[in-house]
Design an enzyme around this catalytic site. Structure first.
Site, PDB file in Angstrom:
ATOM      1  N   GLU A 216       0.889  -1.170   0.000  1.00  0.00           N
ATOM      2  CA  GLU A 216       0.000   0.000   0.000  1.00  0.00           C
ATOM      3  C   GLU A 216       0.918   1.209   0.000  1.00  0.00           C
ATOM      4  O   GLU A 216       1.649   1.446   0.950  1.00  0.00           O
ATOM      5  CB  GLU A 216      -0.913  -0.025   1.219  1.00  0.00           C
ATOM      6  CG  GLU A 216      -2.047   0.991   1.148  1.00  0.00           C
ATOM      7  CD  GLU A 216      -1.967   2.030   2.231  1.00  0.00           C
ATOM      8  OE1 GLU A 216      -1.522   3.157   1.917  1.00  0.00           O
ATOM      9  OE2 GLU A 216      -2.341   1.730   3.373  1.00  0.00           O
ATOM     10  N   CYS A 253      -2.236   8.262   4.535  1.00  0.00           N
ATOM     11  CA  CYS A 253      -2.247   7.812   3.139  1.00  0.00           C
ATOM     12  C   CYS A 253      -3.528   8.252   2.439  1.00  0.00           C
ATOM     13  O   CYS A 253      -3.581   8.270   1.205  1.00  0.00           O
ATOM     14  CB  CYS A 253      -2.095   6.300   3.070  1.00  0.00           C
ATOM     15  SG  CYS A 253      -3.331   5.384   4.020  1.00  0.00           S
TER      16      CYS A 253
END
Length: 464
Positions: A216, A253
């Site tokens: 990720e 994120c």
């Protein structure tokens, strides 16, 4: 191969050969959650020292991490994640069908590379570890250098609960490289930068026996404010944007890093006003602070980009910043403006009537995309366009916050992740650590209990 990495990987493989039941693993996860909460005060204090994150934020993150562990205990007990499927024999088919029974099984020892920005929820006992343990995989954790003492203390808690070999900790850059190359490691999970994730992904693919690498990585998380939304609630949207991208020094994120808004509207004015009272803050590491300053300076050096900053505070603090640009300048400098800058900054792109579709065509895939619309406004076409590049599509909110649930998806195509069909949050995160096996005409005693006649464990199954 260093002795520490080899010892951990070999112990993980040995622990998996011992095997475990779904109920046993669920019990481990519940006990880990209890142990984490029992040591909450000490863990939070240590994390605050190492990360400069607020104690209140860290306390909430302990609660989230315990909830993740208990959630995956429930996933393990419920059993539908196994995708158990039974096909009865049928000699009349062409070709004839034998007795076939299929399910998912643990893939093998898993390497977990922890994140800096969530020292609990995406660290030693974070989401990757919780889902891997629920799947039945032993875990070797590569500690993040931003919170080493916390990583060691959390590992000590885990070792007081788990059987030998089911979790180990290694530290250092060299150990991280060796870990992904170790022949006993069957899969890896990573949360961090695009550069670091890509380097490890390439190593995983270059092995003699390549393994899946679930990274990720970076994400710009575009937001579109429609003209009608800007007119109806521009002040609310502008203030909400600043609150979202400055939260915890912008170290998410899912930070909204790029916002398309109509020219000359209330959104920009309200955002600049909110920026005036947004505090400067310390980032997780000195390196991140340096990278943030360089990234913002890079934006400011582009022709047509105007920087608006909050009060800078101390030299070591990062000041929240807006980078303002019109549509033409954005397209001219799209590569630079679409590069994630980790920290409290967001790029605001002013669009004119008829220009938005062209601007959206410049976007790369992201973890999220957001639409702010007016009440009753039809955004079907816009939704379809953004759904092409987003793992999660939000309406009238902000992406900083990823709920735990069965329907959650936290992923996206490259460069958001290395494997766009998988998630790192939610029940199906467990799918990364599983591999299928089919049994043909197998005797009952050979079959796992989940595939035996009569469904003795009562799990969800498809039978035909």
């Amino acid at each position: 191969m260093s002795g520490v990495v080899d010892t951990a990987a070999v112990a993980a493989a040995a622990a998996m050969r011992t095997g475990s039941t779904r109920d046993e693993r669920a019990g481990w996860l519940d006990a880990l959650a209890d142990a984490l909460e029992a040591d909450r005060e000490g863990l939070v204090a240590l994390a605050a020292e190492e990360t400069a994150l607020a104690s209140s934020r860290l306390d909430g993150e302990v609660s989230r991490t315990a909830a993740q562990l208990r959630f995956f205990a429930g996933v393990a007990r419920e059993g539908s994640y196994l995708e158990a499927t039974l096909d009865s024999p049928d000699p009349e088919l062409i070709p004839p069908r034998p007795d076939l029974r299929r399910m998912l099984r643990p893939i093998g020892p898993v390497a977990v590379y922890t994140a800096s920005n969530f020292p609990f929820a995406f660290s030693v006992l974070g989401n990757d570890t919780a889902s891997a343990l629920a799947a039945g995989c032993a875990v070797v954790v590569k500690a993040h250098p931003g919170h080493p003492r916390l990583s060691r203390r959390t590992t000590e808690l885990a070792l007081s609960v788990l059987p030998a070999g089911m979790l180990s900790l290694v530290e250092g850059l060299d150990a991280g490289v060796e870990l992904v190359r170790h022949p006993a490691i069957a899969a890896a999970g990573f949360t961090g930068s695009t550069r670091g994730g890509r380097a490890l992904f390439d190593l995983a693919a270059a092995r003699l026996a390549p393994i899946p690498f679930y990274g990720e990585l970076g994400s710009i998380n575009p937001v579109v404010v429609t003209e009608a939304a800007a007119e109806a609630r521009g002040a609310e949207i502008g203030a909400g944007l600043v609150a979202s991208f400055t939260r915890d020094a912008g170290q998410y994120c899912t930070k909204p890093g790029l916002v398309f808004l109509p020219e000359g509207g209330e959104v920009e004015r309200a955002a600049q006003e909110a920026l005036g009272t947004a505090p400067a803050s310390r980032q997780l590491t000195a390196g991140m602070s340096t990278a943030f300053a360089a990234g913002v300076a890079g934006y400011g050096a582009l022709p047509g980009v105007e920087l608006v900053r909050a009060a800078p505070g101390e030299d070591s603090l990062s000041a929240p910043t807006l980078a303002l640009v019109d549509g033409a300048a954005f397209l001219a400098h799209r590569e630079a403006l679409l590069t994630e800058c980790f920290g409290p900054v967001s790029v605001l792109v002013r669009y004119r009537a008829g220009q938005l579709d062209t601007l959206l065509g410049a976007l790369e895939p992201s973890l999220t995309a957001t639409i702010h619309r007016a009440a009753g406004e039809d955004v079907t076409a816009l939704s379809a366009r953004l759904a092409e590049i987003a793992g999660r599509l939000l309406f009238d909110g902000w992406p900083t916050g990823v709920a735990i649930g069965w329907a959650q998806h936290h992923g996206g195509a490259w460069p958001a992740t290395t494997a766009s069909v998988h998630t790192s949050v939610g029940a199906t995160a467990i799918r990364r650590w599983l591999t299928p096996i089919a049994y043909q005409d197998a005797p009952q005693e050979v079959l796992p209990p989940e595939l035996r006649d009569g469904n003795p464990l009562g799990i969800p199954r498809r039978e035909s």
